[in-house]
Design a protein around this motif. Structure first.
Motif, PDB file in Angstrom:
ATOM      1  N   ARG A 145       0.711  -1.167  -0.068  1.00 55.82           N
ATOM      2  CA  ARG A 145       0.251   0.020  -0.102  1.00 55.82           C
ATOM      3  C   ARG A 145       0.740   1.472   0.002  1.00 55.82           C
ATOM      4  N   GLY A 146       1.860   1.164  -0.942  1.00 54.43           N
ATOM      5  CA  GLY A 146       2.899   2.315  -0.978  1.00 54.43           C
ATOM      6  C   GLY A 146       2.436   3.396  -2.059  1.00 54.43           C
ATOM      7  N   ALA A 147       3.252   3.773  -2.590  1.00 55.79           N
ATOM      8  CA  ALA A 147       3.068   4.979  -3.557  1.00 55.79           C
ATOM      9  C   ALA A 147       3.135   4.605  -5.202  1.00 55.79           C
ATOM     10  N   GLU A 148       2.661   3.099  -5.120  1.00 61.41           N
ATOM     11  CA  GLU A 148       2.619   2.649  -6.486  1.00 61.41           C
ATOM     12  C   GLU A 148       1.291   2.665  -6.988  1.00 61.41           C
ATOM     13  N   GLU A 159       3.117   7.942 -15.108  1.00 63.08           N
ATOM     14  CA  GLU A 159       2.599   9.438 -14.476  1.00 63.08           C
ATOM     15  C   GLU A 159       2.010   9.278 -13.244  1.00 63.08           C
ATOM     16  N   GLN A 160       1.737  10.476 -12.471  1.00 65.34           N
ATOM     17  CA  GLN A 160       1.184  10.522 -11.018  1.00 65.34           C
ATOM     18  C   GLN A 160      -0.429  10.271 -11.596  1.00 65.34           C
ATOM     19  N   PHE A 218       0.236  11.427  -4.540  1.00 69.51           N
ATOM     20  CA  PHE A 218       1.122  10.317  -3.889  1.00 69.51           C
ATOM     21  C   PHE A 218       1.245   8.865  -4.542  1.00 69.51           C
ATOM     22  N   LYS A 219       0.639   8.617  -5.792  1.00 74.33           N
ATOM     23  CA  LYS A 219       0.627   7.389  -6.310  1.00 74.33           C
ATOM     24  C   LYS A 219       1.342   7.797  -7.908  1.00 74.33           C
ATOM     25  N   ARG A 220       1.982   6.444  -8.283  1.00 71.81           N
ATOM     26  CA  ARG A 220       2.480   6.661  -9.495  1.00 71.81           C
ATOM     27  C   ARG A 220       2.075   5.362 -10.179  1.00 71.81           C
TER      28      ARG A 220
END
Length: 121
Positions: A54-57, A84-85, A89-91
């Motif tokens: 559950r990170g920034a991906e 792209e974002q 905070f997600k890419r």
């Protein structure tokens, strides 16, 4: 000499690898068992789109990854890049898993060639 390896993540019992006499390694003969390269690089990979951290991906499936340009394969090689974002905070990204499995007690070697590795913040 021998070495004891734990392979509980693979569901295997501990095993003892014995060094082959006179070769200063555990195994002296290797043959190509699998390769991922060129236009077919991504054919045998599984694109996982569930995040365990559950990170920034924001993981994409295979068709989304190609459509969004996060992955590309040609005769010159394969490209994996950050997308792209899509949310704060997600890419867009990919998580690749190989369907291949190797037993360390039998022996294996992995060789990879990189033309570019991203770095920095």
């Amino acid at each position: 000499p021998s070495m004891v390896f734990e392979a509980s993540a693979l569901g295997l019992p501990p095993f003892r690898a014995k060094e082959a006499a006179g070769c200063d390694s555990l195994h002296d003969i290797y043959k190509l068992a699998w390769s991922a390269q060129g236009e077919t690089f991504f054919d045998d990979w599984q694109f996982i789109n569930k995040s365990e951290t559950r990170g920034a991906e924001w993981y994409l499936n295979k068709s989304e990854a190609f459509f969004e340009g996060v992955v590309h394969a040609s005769s010159a090689g394969a490209i994996l890049r950050v997308g792209e974002q899509v949310q704060p905070f997600k890419r867009r990204s990919v998580m690749l898993h190989s369907a291949q499995a190797w037993r360390p007690d039998v022996g294996f070697i992995v060789a990879m060639k990189y033309k570019h590795v991203p770095y920095g913040p």
